[in-house]
Write a protein that holds these residues in place. Structure first.
Motif, PDB file in Angstrom:
ATOM      1  N   PHE A  22       5.302   5.619   2.075  1.00 33.10           N
ATOM      2  CA  PHE A  22       4.686   6.950   2.108  1.00 33.10           C
ATOM      3  C   PHE A  22       5.430   7.895   1.171  1.00 33.10           C
ATOM      4  O   PHE A  22       6.664   7.947   1.201  1.00 33.10           O
ATOM      5  CB  PHE A  22       4.724   7.504   3.529  1.00 33.10           C
ATOM      6  N   ILE A  23       4.694   8.628   0.349  1.00 28.96           N
ATOM      7  CA  ILE A  23       5.328   9.561  -0.579  1.00 28.96           C
ATOM      8  C   ILE A  23       4.634  10.917  -0.521  1.00 28.96           C
ATOM      9  O   ILE A  23       3.412  10.996  -0.679  1.00 28.96           O
ATOM     10  CB  ILE A  23       5.316   8.988  -2.020  1.00 28.96           C
ATOM     11  N   PRO A  24       5.398  11.979  -0.269  1.00 24.00           N
ATOM     12  CA  PRO A  24       4.805  13.325  -0.236  1.00 24.00           C
ATOM     13  C   PRO A  24       4.623  13.858  -1.658  1.00 24.00           C
ATOM     14  O   PRO A  24       5.549  13.777  -2.461  1.00 24.00           O
ATOM     15  CB  PRO A  24       5.873  14.141   0.511  1.00 24.00           C
ATOM     16  N   LEU A  67       0.861  -1.170   0.000  1.00 22.54           N
ATOM     17  CA  LEU A  67       0.000   0.000   0.000  1.00 22.54           C
ATOM     18  C   LEU A  67       0.901   1.224   0.000  1.00 22.54           C
ATOM     19  O   LEU A  67       1.709   1.415   0.910  1.00 22.54           O
ATOM     20  CB  LEU A  67      -0.912   0.000   1.237  1.00 22.54           C
ATOM     21  N   CYS A  68       0.771   2.019  -1.078  1.00 16.95           N
ATOM     22  CA  CYS A  68       1.536   3.255  -1.160  1.00 16.95           C
ATOM     23  C   CYS A  68       0.614   4.384  -0.729  1.00 16.95           C
ATOM     24  O   CYS A  68      -0.485   4.521  -1.259  1.00 16.95           O
ATOM     25  CB  CYS A  68       2.009   3.464  -2.596  1.00 16.95           C
ATOM     26  N   ILE A  69       1.034   5.167   0.250  1.00 19.63           N
ATOM     27  CA  ILE A  69       0.198   6.260   0.719  1.00 19.63           C
ATOM     28  C   ILE A  69       0.755   7.566   0.172  1.00 19.63           C
ATOM     29  O   ILE A  69       1.871   7.972   0.505  1.00 19.63           O
ATOM     30  CB  ILE A  69       0.105   6.302   2.259  1.00 19.63           C
ATOM     31  N   ALA A  70      -0.034   8.197  -0.722  1.00 18.81           N
ATOM     32  CA  ALA A  70       0.372   9.479  -1.280  1.00 18.81           C
ATOM     33  C   ALA A  70      -0.148  10.574  -0.358  1.00 18.81           C
ATOM     34  O   ALA A  70      -1.354  10.783  -0.252  1.00 18.81           O
ATOM     35  CB  ALA A  70      -0.187   9.641  -2.687  1.00 18.81           C
ATOM     36  N   ILE A  71       0.779  11.213   0.369  1.00 16.53           N
ATOM     37  CA  ILE A  71       0.372  12.303   1.262  1.00 16.53           C
ATOM     38  C   ILE A  71       0.304  13.548   0.386  1.00 16.53           C
ATOM     39  O   ILE A  71       1.318  14.121  -0.011  1.00 16.53           O
ATOM     40  CB  ILE A  71       1.333  12.410   2.457  1.00 16.53           C
ATOM     41  N   ASN A  72      -0.948  13.901   0.047  1.00 19.72           N
ATOM     42  CA  ASN A  72      -1.218  14.852  -1.039  1.00 19.72           C
ATOM     43  C   ASN A  72      -1.450  16.277  -0.511  1.00 19.72           C
ATOM     44  O   ASN A  72      -1.674  16.473   0.681  1.00 19.72           O
ATOM     45  CB  ASN A  72      -2.463  14.356  -1.798  1.00 19.72           C
ATOM     46  N   LYS A  73      -1.404  17.209  -1.419  1.00 18.62           N
ATOM     47  CA  LYS A  73      -1.667  18.639  -1.153  1.00 18.62           C
ATOM     48  C   LYS A  73      -0.612  19.235  -0.220  1.00 18.62           C
ATOM     49  O   LYS A  73      -0.908  20.188   0.513  1.00 18.62           O
ATOM     50  CB  LYS A  73      -3.080  18.863  -0.580  1.00 18.62           C
TER      51      LYS A  73
END
Ligand code: GDP
Length: 471
Positions: A216-218, A174-180
């Motif tokens: 996790f990817i910003p 599960l890749c969590i794109a920490i968006n905005k």
């Protein structure tokens, strides 16, 4: 039965291909294939992110992205819906079935991707399960804006259910794109805070990911920073040393990315997601779960046990000689070879295997089997004999527990006697029976990690998930 049994020689591939050298020399197959399902709350930025990705990979131009994002808002299914608009021919769109699982294929210089849309509405959960079971990887998009994340939107009921389902249907990562993060001045503290909150939740008893399954990817889908390209002029983002989201998706190693030898040795299975007759042809769409299938091969569909030779084979609307695991493929058959009796040879959720392997293969059409079941939060106990809906990939059938063999409490205490019901958070070895006259094609989990998994739902809620341990 009226079904033409192909001559013996036709059960081998009609065209003799050297698959190993084909795989090595064919430009398409030199690239691994990866499917990811996009999950996240309404307004987390899923459409914007997908639009940005397609734009920066040069798949579509800015004007088209703009149109598609507007269109997806108009269609308003609470999901990015780009796939539906982008990918489908007029014929498929009017046919309607595939609308439920919105998948779009695109290709970068290193990888072939299928992006799968997770329909947001509760009524779509059954279709959602089908979509999720086609994915290797989950992409969870969360809104990092102060207040938005804190208000619990990141993990609302729907997103929670999607995430739990993803885990239990076998996605590996599960890749969590920490968006905005553009709105949070690319703050490392903000990123780490959200990362630790989500890690705690995602590795909890409720969801049960292990921390090595999480990445996790910003990013900012809107500005595009760290999606496909990195904007090196932003000083407040210099702390980040990891990959862009695109680099991550392109380089992540998945267990489905096999070398050609492993692929050739793997048993072939396909799950049916659609079938219809058109101009004298029977067209069957599905995902290749494992192995390789060639045009000309003879297949068997289960549980109907109809055997047919493949007339032609398409991947992403292109005619191909063969298809490999992970690909969504359309097989065509001569409609005249299919009998007109009452059996529908290819229903949604049916399994297709090679005709000459079944019997010796691991797949069986079953009415009763043993499952290791984990229960989620339930508002009332699950009794022996109570009806529920059982899902295996995109297949759903009514079922019930006929016997409790062993129950382990949330505290780890095992019990084997006087077992009558199950409650939240227990784990149990149970015997399950399919209701009615139908049977369900399955493998054991140890034979196939995708086809040996099940999820159970009752009254519109997912109450448990498990693996087939015996049959
Ligand atoms: P979806 O419902 O998850 O598909 O979300 P949308 O893509 O429709 O985005 C919801 C809103 O968030 C829109 O107004 C977008 O412009 C905005 N948005 C999306 N991504 C970003 C981002 O990275 N930064 C900022 N500031 N706004 C964003």
């Amino acid at each position: 039965t009226g079904t033409t049994t192909p001559p013996k020689s036709a059960s081998k591939s009609s065209k003799s291909l050297n698959i190993e050298s084909e795989l090595a020399s064919n430009k398409t197959y030199a690239k691994p294939h990866k499917s990811f399902v996009v999950i996240g709350h309404v307004d987390a930025g899923k459409s914007t992110l997908m639009g940005r990705m397609l734009l920066d990979y040069g798949i579509v131009d800015a004007k088209t992205v703009d149109k598609l994002v507007k269109e997806s808002m108009r269609v308003g299914k609470g999901s990015f819906a780009l796939a539906w608009i982008l990918d489908q021919t007029e014929e498929e769109r009017s046919h309607g079935v595939t609308v439920d699982i919105c998948a779009t294929d695109f290709e970068t210089s290193t990888t072939r991707f299928t992006a799968i849309d997770a329909p947001g509405h509760k009524d779509f959960v059954p279709q959602m399960i089908g979509g999720l079971s086609q994915a290797d990887l989950g992409l969870l998009v969360v809104d990092s804006i102060q207040g938005e994340f804190e208000s619990g939107f990141a993990m609302d009921g729907q997103t929670k259910e999607h995430t739990i389902l993803a885990k239990n249907l076998g996605i590996e990562k599960l890749c969590i794109a920490i968006n905005k993060l553009d709105k949070e001045d690319w703050s490392e503290d903000r990123f780490n805070h959200i990362k630790s909150e989500l890690t705690e939740y995602l590795t909890s008893d409720e969801v049960q990911f292990t921390s090595d399954q999480l990445d996790f990817i910003p990013i900012s889908g809107l500005t595009g920073n760290n999606v496909v390209k990195r904007d090196s002029t932003i000083a407040s983002f210099s702390w980040y040393k990891g990959p862009t989201l695109g680099e991550y998706l392109e380089t992540i190693k998945l267990s489905t990315n096999l070398d050609s030898k492993q692929l050739i040795d793997e048993e072939f299975f396909l799950t049916v997601s659609d079938s219809y007759k058109d101009k004298g042809e029977l067209k069957v769409t599905g995902k290749v779960i494992s192995g390789i299938i060639q045009s000309g091969d003879s297949i068997i569909s289960l549980p109907s046990e109809v055997k047919l030779p493949i007339q032609s084979l398409y991947v992403a609307n292109k005619k191909m000689d063969f298809a490999i695991n992970g690909e969504v493929v359309q097989l065509t058959f001569k409609a005249s070879q299919v009998s007109n009796d009452n059996v529908d040879p290819f229903r949604i959720g049916d399994l297709v295997a090679k005709a000459d392997i079944v019997g010796g293969g691991s797949i069986k059409s079953l009415k009763k089997f043993t499952v290791s079941l984990h229960l989620f939060n339930m508002d009332k106990p699950l009794l022996v004999g109570m009806p529920f809906v059982l899902f295996r990939n995109n297949c759903q059938v009514p079922a019930r527990i006929t016997k409790l063999i062993e129950v382990t409490s949330a505290q780890g205490k095992k019990k084997k006697k006087n077992l009558l019901h199950l409650v939240s958070k227990q784990t149990a070895i149970v015997e399950v029976e399919i209701e009615g006259s139908s049977s369900l094609p399955l493998t054991k989990y140890t034979d196939n990690k995708t086809l040996g998994r099940i999820v159970i739902r009752r009254e519109g809620a997912t109450i448990g998930a498990g693996t087939v341990v015996d049959y």
